[in-house]
Design a protein around this motif. Structure first.
Motif, PDB file in Angstrom:
ATOM      1  N   THR A 203       0.765  -1.033  -0.050  1.00  0.00           N
ATOM      2  CA  THR A 203      -0.002  -0.104   0.074  1.00  0.00           C
ATOM      3  C   THR A 203       0.889   1.325   0.104  1.00  0.00           C
ATOM      4  OG1 THR A 203      -0.117  -0.105   2.483  1.00  0.00           O
ATOM      5  CG2 THR A 203      -1.766  -1.010   1.159  1.00  0.00           C
ATOM      6  N   THR A 210      -2.802   7.862   1.642  1.00  0.00           N
ATOM      7  CA  THR A 210      -3.003   6.316   1.622  1.00  0.00           C
ATOM      8  C   THR A 210      -4.150   5.858   0.708  1.00  0.00           C
ATOM      9  OG1 THR A 210      -4.543   7.205   3.474  1.00  0.00           O
ATOM     10  CG2 THR A 210      -2.231   6.357   4.219  1.00  0.00           C
ATOM     11  N   GLU A 211      -4.938   6.753   0.459  1.00  0.00           N
ATOM     12  CA  GLU A 211      -6.168   6.604  -0.520  1.00  0.00           C
ATOM     13  C   GLU A 211      -5.534   6.213  -1.759  1.00  0.00           C
ATOM     14  OE1 GLU A 211      -9.282   9.373  -0.182  1.00  0.00           O
ATOM     15  OE2 GLU A 211      -9.734   8.721   2.073  1.00  0.00           O
ATOM     16  N   GLU A 233      -6.071  -7.969   4.726  1.00  0.00           N
ATOM     17  CA  GLU A 233      -6.700  -6.997   5.767  1.00  0.00           C
ATOM     18  C   GLU A 233      -7.312  -5.840   5.184  1.00  0.00           C
ATOM     19  OE1 GLU A 233      -3.371  -5.739   8.004  1.00  0.00           O
ATOM     20  OE2 GLU A 233      -2.925  -7.558   8.924  1.00  0.00           O
ATOM     21  N   GLU A 234      -6.873  -5.499   3.777  1.00  0.00           N
ATOM     22  CA  GLU A 234      -7.768  -4.394   2.938  1.00  0.00           C
ATOM     23  C   GLU A 234      -7.960  -5.015   1.515  1.00  0.00           C
ATOM     24  OE1 GLU A 234      -5.902  -0.392   3.953  1.00  0.00           O
ATOM     25  OE2 GLU A 234      -4.209  -1.756   3.959  1.00  0.00           O
ATOM     26  N   ARG A 236     -10.782  -5.897   0.697  1.00  0.00           N
ATOM     27  CA  ARG A 236     -11.976  -5.554   0.215  1.00  0.00           C
ATOM     28  C   ARG A 236     -12.042  -3.931  -0.070  1.00  0.00           C
ATOM     29  NH1 ARG A 236     -15.465  -9.877   0.933  1.00  0.00           N
ATOM     30  NH2 ARG A 236     -15.006 -11.310   2.455  1.00  0.00           N
ATOM     31  N   ALA A 237     -11.135  -3.271   0.336  1.00  0.00           N
ATOM     32  CA  ALA A 237     -11.023  -1.778   0.227  1.00  0.00           C
ATOM     33  C   ALA A 237     -10.212  -1.494  -0.963  1.00  0.00           C
ATOM     34  CB  ALA A 237     -10.499  -1.210   1.547  1.00  0.00           C
ATOM     35  N   ILE A 238      -9.141  -2.296  -1.300  1.00  0.00           N
ATOM     36  CA  ILE A 238      -8.246  -2.207  -2.233  1.00  0.00           C
ATOM     37  C   ILE A 238      -8.146  -3.307  -3.229  1.00  0.00           C
ATOM     38  CG2 ILE A 238      -5.756  -1.730  -2.898  1.00  0.00           C
ATOM     39  CD1 ILE A 238      -5.468  -0.716   0.015  1.00  0.00           C
ATOM     40  N   GLY A 260     -11.668 -11.728   0.340  1.00  0.00           N
ATOM     41  CA  GLY A 260     -11.610 -10.368  -0.345  1.00  0.00           C
ATOM     42  C   GLY A 260     -10.838 -10.398  -1.560  1.00  0.00           C
TER      43      GLY A 260
END
Length: 360
Positions: A203, A210-211, A233-234, A236-238, A260
């Motif tokens: 990331t 960070t976005e 961990e991320e 589903r977001a990334i 995810g």
């Protein structure tokens, strides 16, 4: 134009399938040149830079000059072509930089401008603009994303150590620069060996950026990525994809999907490896323009052997790893023979070298 090119960097990596283009609307009044409208391709790719700049300029656009970093679009989509918008706004002169190889544009945008009575000055700082837009241009020219291979090398030519997990080679300043490169990329790609050995997050972890973490891709034909990996961990977001063989275990696939992860299909080449050209073709078809390849040695060697590296970044640190080190697939001497050195800078104690492909 130099200011327009710099302004276009603002949304690099954030404009979907469209390039991050910028437009400056400038009036030449008695007091000298004055910027009355600025625009950069919006997040996600719409609206285009010309539309944003013209809206900011309003009536001041009439009689003004527009500086655009890429030839204005000429095709009708959800909105009218930007070339027509410039004509309708009363712009009298357009100074453009890079030509657009998209067959829907390629000269047609300039033709609309000229037909509308606008003076067109093309090719101003074209090379500089093309460097800024190189991912988009590569995707249209080669039907695949532009590939940047980045590696950290110790003074003795190693990129890591066997059995020791992640080994810190470069310092904090160079590491921060790596996160800036990630923020500008559409996708970051590693092999499953890196996931198993280092358990990276992949990331962008700079404050305020960070976005801007890119899509994460792992070449993992057998689906060996653990569901407990930090990537999950991320996931589903990334957007996080595993490049997997159709023969991979279905239970593993189901568990990873529930965690995810998503999947890209992998095709084997004649050596039984994942066929990287076909993978890049698929990613290009999805609109991915820039890929940052960060590891490890085997995957980097495959990209080099398949002649798929457009840009190469080597970060050389003063430390040594020793006899148990994993030797990098390319060093400074070979890189200087195969690529053009375009930039050399020091970040802390580390030396950062950027190379570009030698054409022809």
């Amino acid at each position: 134009m130099a200011a327009a090119i710099r302004y276009g960097e603002r949304h690099a990596g954030l404009t979907g399938t469209n390039p991050s283009v910028s437009t400056l609307v400038v009036r030449f009044d008695e007091g000298g040149p004055r910027i009355v409208g600025r625009g950069v391709t919006a997040l996600g790719g719409r609206p285009h830079a010309e539309t944003v700049a013209l809206a900011e300029a309003g009536e001041l656009a009439r009689g003004a000059t527009a500086y655009v970093t890429l030839e204005p679009c000429a095709h009708h989509g959800r909105t009218p072509p930007c070339a027509e918008a410039l004509v309708a706004a009363g712009i009298t002169r357009v100074v453009s930089a890079a030509a657009d190889p998209d067959p829907r544009v390629d000269g047609k945008g300039h033709a609309i401008l000229r037909t509308g009575g606008i003076e067109v000055v093309p090719g101003v700082m074209a090379a500089e603009a093309a460097r800024s837009l190189s991912g988009y241009l590569t995707r249209h020219r080669l039907n695949r994303p532009e590939v940047t291979l980045k590696m950290a090398l110790s003074a003795d030519g190693m990129i890591g150590a066997r059995g020791r997990g992640q080994v810190a080679i470069t310092g904090a300043v160079a590491n921060a620069q790596t996160h800036l490169v990630r923020a500008r990329s559409d996708a970051i790609l590693v092999g499953v060996g890196t996931v198993l050995e280092d358990d990276p997050a992949l990331t962008c972890r700079l404050p305020g950026l960070t976005e801007r973490s890119p899509m994460r891709i792992v070449v993992d034909p057998r689906l060996d990525t653990p569901v407990s990996a930090r990537l999950a961990e991320e996931a589903r977001a990334i957007p996080t994809h595993l490049v997997a063989s159709s023969h991979a275990d279905e239970e593993r696939r189901r568990a990873l999907r529930e965690a995810g992860f998503d999947f890209f299909a992998a095709e084997p080449d004649e050596k039984g490896r994942v066929a990287l050209p076909e993978l890049l073709d698929d990613l290009g078809a999805r609109g991915v323009s820039t890929i940052l390849v960060e590891g490890g040695a085997a995957l980097a060697r495959s990209f080099l052997e398949d002649d798929l590296v457009d840009r190469l970044t080597l970060v050389v640190a003063p430390c040594t790893v020793g006899e148990d080190g994993v030797r990098g697939p390319i060093g400074l001497a070979e890189a200087s023979e195969r690529f053009y050195l375009t930039r050399e800078v020091r970040f802390g104690d580390d030396r950062w070298y950027e190379f570009e492909r030698k054409e022809g």
